[in-house]
Design an enzyme around this catalytic site. Structure first.
Site, PDB file in Angstrom:
ATOM      1  N   TRP A 138       0.867  -1.188   0.000  1.00 50.79           N
ATOM      2  CA  TRP A 138       0.000   0.000   0.000  1.00 50.79           C
ATOM      3  C   TRP A 138       0.906   1.241   0.000  1.00 50.79           C
ATOM      4  O   TRP A 138       1.814   1.335   0.842  1.00 50.79           O
ATOM      5  CB  TRP A 138      -0.856  -0.053   1.271  1.00 50.79           C
ATOM      6  CG  TRP A 138      -1.838   1.062   1.450  1.00 50.79           C
ATOM      7  CD1 TRP A 138      -2.680   1.591   0.501  1.00 50.79           C
ATOM      8  CD2 TRP A 138      -2.107   1.763   2.671  1.00 50.79           C
ATOM      9  NE1 TRP A 138      -3.451   2.566   1.067  1.00 50.79           N
ATOM     10  CE2 TRP A 138      -3.118   2.698   2.397  1.00 50.79           C
ATOM     11  CE3 TRP A 138      -1.595   1.686   3.967  1.00 50.79           C
ATOM     12  CZ2 TRP A 138      -3.635   3.557   3.360  1.00 50.79           C
ATOM     13  CZ3 TRP A 138      -2.105   2.533   4.926  1.00 50.79           C
ATOM     14  CH2 TRP A 138      -3.113   3.451   4.625  1.00 50.79           C
ATOM     15  N   ASP A 219      -1.165  -5.840   9.002  1.00 53.12           N
ATOM     16  CA  ASP A 219      -2.164  -4.853   8.560  1.00 53.12           C
ATOM     17  C   ASP A 219      -3.380  -5.668   8.101  1.00 53.12           C
ATOM     18  O   ASP A 219      -3.323  -6.378   7.096  1.00 53.12           O
ATOM     19  CB  ASP A 219      -1.583  -4.013   7.410  1.00 53.12           C
ATOM     20  CG  ASP A 219      -2.535  -2.895   7.006  1.00 53.12           C
ATOM     21  OD1 ASP A 219      -3.712  -2.922   7.431  1.00 53.12           O
ATOM     22  OD2 ASP A 219      -2.110  -2.003   6.248  1.00 53.12           O
ATOM     23  N   LYS A 254     -13.814  -0.847   5.558  1.00 51.50           N
ATOM     24  CA  LYS A 254     -14.378  -1.648   4.470  1.00 51.50           C
ATOM     25  C   LYS A 254     -15.459  -2.595   4.976  1.00 51.50           C
ATOM     26  O   LYS A 254     -16.549  -2.629   4.434  1.00 51.50           O
ATOM     27  CB  LYS A 254     -13.300  -2.468   3.751  1.00 51.50           C
ATOM     28  CG  LYS A 254     -11.916  -1.917   3.799  1.00 51.50           C
ATOM     29  CD  LYS A 254     -11.669  -0.792   2.821  1.00 51.50           C
ATOM     30  CE  LYS A 254     -10.340  -0.168   3.172  1.00 51.50           C
ATOM     31  NZ  LYS A 254      -9.821   0.815   2.313  1.00 51.50           N
TER      32      LYS A 254
HETATM   33  C1  LMR Z   1      -6.788   2.095  -0.582  1.00 51.11           C
HETATM   34  O1  LMR Z   1      -5.743   1.454  -0.595  1.00 51.11           O
HETATM   35  O2  LMR Z   1      -7.327   2.541  -1.606  1.00 51.11           O
HETATM   36  C2  LMR Z   1      -7.490   2.339   0.734  1.00 51.11           C
HETATM   37  O3  LMR Z   1      -6.781   1.707   1.749  1.00 51.11           O
HETATM   38  C3  LMR Z   1      -7.769   3.756   0.998  1.00 51.11           C
HETATM   39  C4  LMR Z   1      -6.550   4.567   1.316  1.00 51.11           C
HETATM   40  O4  LMR Z   1      -6.579   5.234   2.357  1.00 51.11           O
HETATM   41  O5  LMR Z   1      -5.584   4.565   0.550  1.00 51.11           O
END
Ligand code: LMR
Length: 404
Positions: A138, A219, A254
Site C-alpha cells: 500500500w 495490517d 471496508k
Molecule cells: C486504498 O488502498 O485505496 C485504501 O486503503 C484507501 C486509502 O486510504 O488509501
C-alpha cells in the site's frame, strides 16, 4: 536581526507544494473530470451494482439507537471503550486468545491511525530498527513508518510473471533479516496485488519469524473480504499459535463501510498478561501525545452492532453480500476482457482476493486510460474491482484492450 525581514515575517512563503497522494489524489482528479463515462477504480471503497457506496443497514439501525440513547459527549478513555476492544479482539483472534489476558486492543482513528501508533510505539519503546514492507505494498505504508522516524525496506512478495506470491523468495529474504526488525504483513486481501499466502504458508512464515526473532505487524484492513471473517483471520492466528509477540492493525472502513468515521484498532499479543499490561500502558502514552483519545462515533457503531446478535447477523449478511459481489465482478471482468478481444490470459484476476487486483497494466497504459478514457487506476496498475459495475464493464474492458 534577520537578514531578510520579509522572510522572517513570512516563514511559510517558500514552502514547496507536496505531490498529490497516489490514491486519494486520484479521487480529486476524478471528481474534477467532466466526462460522463468516467470510471473510478482507484481508492478502495466498495460500490454496489449501481456504483453507490451506501451506508450498511446494520449501521443505520445502530446509529438510530445511539442517537436515542447517547447520554454524553465527554472524552473516551485513551485506549477507547473496553467493550469495543473486547469485540475487536474476538473478531481478530477468536474467543480463546481474546479472553486469555494476553491481548490488549486500543481503538485507533482508522487502520492508518493504528499503524502510526504502532510505528511510534516501536520507535519509542524498541528503538531504531528497520520496518520491512512487501514489494509491492500500500503506497501509504512507507510514509507512515518514516513519519514515525523508522527506516523502511522491502522484501520480495509478488511474482508478476506467475501472478502469485513469490513465497520462497519472501522467506529466503526474511530468513536473513537482523533480529528484532519489524515485518509488516497483510493479513488477507493483499493490497495491491490481491495475492495471499495459503494457511500452510502462514505457518511456515511463522516458523521463519520465530527463528529470526522478528516482530510481525499485521495490517488487517480487509477481514471478511477474502474467504470470510474466520478463514481470513487464519493468518494472524497462525502467528499467535506459533507463540510470537504480534501487533495487528484492524480497520472497519471496508467491512462495516465506515470509511469516513475513521474507526480502527491496534491489538497486541504478548507471552503474558503482565507484559501485555505494560505494553498497553506505553501505547496509551504514545496515543496521549498524538490524538489524546479516539473519536467515539465509529467505535460506538461497531460495538452496538456486535453487542446485539440480530444486528451482528445482519452485518454478517451484508458483509457476505459485498464479498460475493466482488467475487462475481471478478468473473464478469475476466469474461468482459475476453469478449472485448483481449488475447492476454486474465484468468488470474479471478483467483485474487479482496477488493484489489494487479491488472498487469503498466504506468503508460494507466496514464492512457485516464487521459483517453477517463478511467482512474492507481499508477501501479492496481484496480479496485468493487468499482466495476454492469453499467461500466463493457466500456472499461474495451478501453483496457485498446491500450494493451
Ligand atoms: C486504498 O488502498 O485505496 C485504501 O486503503 C484507501 C486509502 O486510504 O488509501
Amino acid at each position: 536581526m534577520h537578514a531578510n525581514p520579509s522572510k522572517a515575517l513570512h516563514p511559510l512563503s517558500d514552502i514547496a507544494a507536496a505531490p498529490p497522494d497516489p490514491i486519494l489524489g486520484l479521487s480529486d482528479a476524478f471528481k474534477a473530470d467532466t466526462n460522463p463515462d468516467k470510471v473510478n477504480l482507484s481508492v478502495g471503497v466498495f460500490q454496489d451494482e449501481t456504483g453507490k457506496s451506501p451506508v450498511l443497514e446494520c449501521v443505520k439501525r445502530a446509529e438510530e439507537r445511539l442517537l436515542a440513547n447517547e447520554s454524553t459527549k465527554s472524552y473516551m478513555p485513551i485506549s477507547g471503550d473496553p467493550a469495543y476492544g473486547r469485540h475487536v479482539a474476538r473478531l481478530v483472534f477468536g474467543e480463546e486468545t481474546a479472553d486469555s489476558g494476553r491481548v490488549a486492543t486500543i481503538h485507533a482513528p482508522g487502520g492508518t491511525g493504528a499503524l502510526r501508533v504502532a510505528g511510534d510505539f516501536v520507535r519509542h519503546l524498541l528503538g531504531p530498527r528497520r520496518v520491512w514492507l512487501s514489494d509491492p505494498t500500500w503506497p501509504n505504508h512507507p510514509g507512515i513508518f518514516r513519519a514515525a522516524h523508522l527506516e523502511t525496506e522491502v522484501y520480495p512478495y509478488f511474482d508478476a510473471a506467475a501472478n502469485a506470491v513469490a513465497f520462497e523468495a519472501m522467506r529466503e529474504k526474511l530468513d536473513h533479516l537482523p533480529e528484532g526488525d519489524v515485518v509488516v504483513l497483510h493479513g488477507c486481501c493483499h493490497n495491491p496485488s490481491g495475492a495471499d499466502l495459503t494457511p500452510e504458508q502462514w505457518r511456515a512464515l511463522a516458523d521463519t519469524l520465530r527463528a529470526r526473532s522478528l516482530l510481525p505487524l499485521v495490517d488487517f484492513a480487509y477481514q471478511g473480504f477474502g474467504d470470510g471473517l474466520d478463514p481470513d483471520a487464519a493468518s494472524v492466528r497462525a502467528l499467535v499459535e506459533a507463540g510470537l509477540d504480534i501487533l495487528v492493525s484492524s480497520s472497519f472502513s471496508k467491512n462495516f463501510g465506515l470509511y469516513r468515521e475513521r474507526v480502527g484498532a491496534l491489538s497486541v499479543v504478548t507471552e503474558s498478561p503482565d507484559a501485555t499490561a505494560r505494553v498497553l500502558s506505553q501505547l496509551k502514552a504514545v496515543i496521549r501525545t498524538n490524538y489524546s483519545n479516539p473519536p467515539a462515533h465509529g467505535g460506538s457503531i461497531v460495538t452496538a452492532i456486535l453487542d446485539d446478535p440480530e444486528l451482528t447477523e445482519l452485518w454478517k449478511e451484508e458483509l457476505s453480500a459485498m464479498q460475493s459481489r466482488i467475487a462475481g465482478t471478478r468473473k464478469a471482468f475476466v469474461e468482459g476482457l475476453k469478449d472485448a478481444g483481449a488475447v492476454r490470459d486474465f484468468s488470474f484476476l479471478e483467483r485474487q482476493k479482496g477488493m484489489f487486483s494487479f491488472s498487469g497494466l503498466d504506468r503508460g497504459q494507466v496514464d492512457r486510460l485516464r487521459e483517453e478514457h477517463s478511467i482512474y487506476i492507481v499508477g501501479s496498475g492496481r484496480i479496485n474491482v468493487a468499482g466495476i459495475t454492469p453499467a461500466n464493464l463493457e466500456y472499461l474492458c474495451k478501453a483496457i484492450v485498446s491500450v494493451l
